[in-house]
Design an enzyme around this catalytic site. Structure first.
Site, mmCIF file in Angstrom:
data_model
loop_
_atom_site.group_PDB
_atom_site.id
_atom_site.type_symbol
_atom_site.label_atom_id
_atom_site.label_comp_id
_atom_site.label_asym_id
_atom_site.label_seq_id
_atom_site.Cartn_x
_atom_site.Cartn_y
_atom_site.Cartn_z
ATOM 1 N N SER A 60 12.584 2.554 -8.676
ATOM 2 C CA SER A 60 11.198 2.945 -8.403
ATOM 3 C C SER A 60 11.118 4.432 -8.041
ATOM 4 O O SER A 60 11.506 5.288 -8.831
ATOM 5 C CB SER A 60 10.631 2.049 -7.297
ATOM 6 O OG SER A 60 9.239 2.171 -7.199
ATOM 7 N N ASP A 182 8.396 -2.666 -11.604
ATOM 8 C CA ASP A 182 9.177 -2.066 -10.521
ATOM 9 C C ASP A 182 10.472 -2.840 -10.256
ATOM 10 O O ASP A 182 10.472 -4.067 -10.167
ATOM 11 C CB ASP A 182 8.304 -2.070 -9.258
ATOM 12 C CG ASP A 182 8.866 -1.265 -8.126
ATOM 13 O OD1 ASP A 182 10.053 -1.433 -7.798
ATOM 14 O OD2 ASP A 182 8.104 -0.473 -7.539
#
Length: 306
Positions: A60, A182
């Site tokens: 991320s 993510d």
């Protein structure tokens, strides 16, 4: 610091890594949205002091930080976050309402790097280091690891975007027949991947929560189960993430205390929001990361020299 956060790194065409040795070390970067400012400070201290790690693995916001580190773009992460945090096109719920994603991908991954604040694509492409991005595969419920080779390649950029696409506020990224979001739910701190990958035996882990932090159960799970009803394995990972996350933090701390890895984390609880709009708070967290890296520098050097 050599690079002021008030000064755009755009004019810096010579990558900061040029002429410096690259160590056979794994650099593992946790995500955490705007908590990544702590990591930005740590990495800028590394760059200022010539510490370049051959293998960078980021989840991320950690992948976004690693993206700039690989290119030797000193100061870029902090500069962009502090300059654009108040711009609704950057990271906002307004984006989510208008486009289905909190991040305006055309703005963050096209308008900014190609026109507003030019990114050194050649420096990334020619870097002696490599970046592995971590995303979550919705259909398998497992982490997806992708080695980026070209920051200007649309396919590689999709993997980077997927790694930073937060669940519930982002559209699913489809690439190579996979559906990705993510990487946090499946591998927040990809240390085990580095150990199993067998690239070197030195590991620097940069976390974005302090030692007292304990992740709680996800309160949005009723919504997540509905939104991701077609992907039950991913929803399951989201639901049980807090168990895995807290276990991983305990494991990293244990390995650090045994001298097997080197861990850097915030010295106190991080209180900024995921979509923080106050540039002064973001700058303060960046400075905290820079200062913490400086405080631990001698111990880090001793670890790397063992």
């Amino acid at each position: 610091m050599k690079q002021s956060y008030y000064t755009s790194p755009a004019a810096q065409r010579t990558p900061a890594y040029e002429g410096s040795p690259v160590l056979d070390v794994n650099l593992i970067l946790e995500g955490g949205a705007m908590r990544g400012q702590f990591t930005a400070g740590v990495l800028d201290y590394f760059m200022d002091n010539g510490l370049w790690c051959k293998n960078v693995v980021g989840t991320s916001a950690g992948a976004l930080n690693g993206y700039n580190y690989i290119a030797g773009e000193l100061g870029r992460t902090c500069y962009l976050n502090t300059k654009y945090c108040g711009d609704p096109r950057y990271l906002s719920m307004r984006n989510f309402a208008l486009t289905g994603s909190a991040i305006r991908r055309d703005f963050m991954f096209d308008e900014i790097p190609n026109r507003l604040e030019p990114f050194n694509f050649d420096a990334f492409r020619n870097s002696p280091m490599r970046l592995t991005t971590v995303a979550s595969n919705l259909e398998t419920g497992e982490a997806d690891y992708h080695v980026m080779k070209d920051a200007h390649d649309e396919r590689d950029l999709l993997y980077l975007q997927a790694s930073a696409s937060m669940p519930l506020v982002s559209k699913i990224i489809e690439v190579d027949g996979k559906k990705l979001l993510d990487g946090g739910p499946c591998d927040s701190v990809p240390l085990l991947h580095c150990i199993l990958d067998g690239v070197g035996d030195k590991h620097i882990v940069v976390l974005t929560q302090d030692a007292t932090y304990i992740k709680s159960p996800n309160k949005t799970m009723p919504l997540a189960h509905r939104v991701y009803s077609d992907y039950p394995l991913f929803a399951e990972r989201m639901e049980h993430r807090h168990f895995e996350y807290n276990r991983t933090y305990r494991w990293v701390r244990k390995l650090h205390n045994e001298g097997k890895v080197f861990m850097i984390q915030p010295p106190e609880p991080v209180t900024i929001s995921n979509m923080e709009k106050d540039p002064e708070k973001l700058l303060a967290l960046y400075e905290q990361g820079y200062a913490e890296a400086a405080r631990q520098w001698s111990a880090l050097q001793a670890y790397l020299e063992k």
